[in-house]
Design a protein around this motif. Structure first.
Motif, short mmCIF file in Angstrom:
data_model
loop_
_atom_site.label_atom_id
_atom_site.label_comp_id
_atom_site.label_asym_id
_atom_site.label_seq_id
_atom_site.Cartn_x
_atom_site.Cartn_y
_atom_site.Cartn_z
N THR A 45 52.49 116.42 67.44
CA THR A 45 53.51 115.93 66.52
C THR A 45 54.81 115.60 67.23
N GLU A 148 58.56 114.24 61.60
CA GLU A 148 58.06 114.54 60.26
C GLU A 148 58.28 113.30 59.41
N THR A 155 62.88 122.18 64.39
CA THR A 155 61.77 123.11 64.15
C THR A 155 62.26 124.53 64.12
#
Length: 155
Positions: A45, A148, A155
């Protein structure tokens, strides 16, 4: 009055001015205390490890579209702290505290795989924040981020 006493007065006045003008946090950040290399995370990610709390997880820092691939952006993080976000690939980003570890200046946006400090020319790698060229001797502090949706978030 001799030149030796003028130098001493000038040096003393400069010391007083610096002591009054420089916030204590900046002095601490510029000290030659322990250096810690940033931890790395290479999750698909695009997240990166964090060596300190930069704010509330999930807080959006910048739109992914505003961070050019192979380059980056200098953004305001929580508390007004500057964060440099580097886009490694289409889906991978890394972020670092934008405070140069040499003398506390704010680094420039990444370009060509390098984050440069405009004050004294220190260079840091975008992949891990490590020193590529001094005078800095310690890496930039990593800030944990991930992609995201269309945003780069803490995070």
């Amino acid at each position: 009055m001799n030149s030796e006493s003028l130098v001493s007065r000038r040096a003393a006045l400069c010391g007083i001015v610096v002591a009054l003008a420089v916030p204590s946090g900046l002095v601490t950040a510029c000290s030659s205390g322990s250096s810690s290399a940033p931890t790395q995370g290479s999750a698909p990610t695009g997240s990166t490890g964090s060596t300190g709390s930069a704010g509330t997880p999930g807080t959006a820092l910048v739109a992914l579209a505003d961070v050019p691939e192979g380059g980056g952006a200098l953004v305001d993080g929580p508390g007004g702290k500057k964060i440099v976000v580097a886009r490694i690939s289409a889906t991978e980003v890394k972020a670092y505290d934008a405070t140069c570890t040499h003398q506390g200046s704010t680094v420039a946006e990444p370009s060509g795989g390098t984050i440069t400090c405009p004050s004294h020319g220190s260079e840091f790698g975008v992949a891990d924040g490590s020193v590529k060229k001094g005078p800095a001797t310690s890496a930039l502090r990593a800030v944990g981020v991930r992609v995201e949706g269309d945003q780069v978030v803490l995070t």
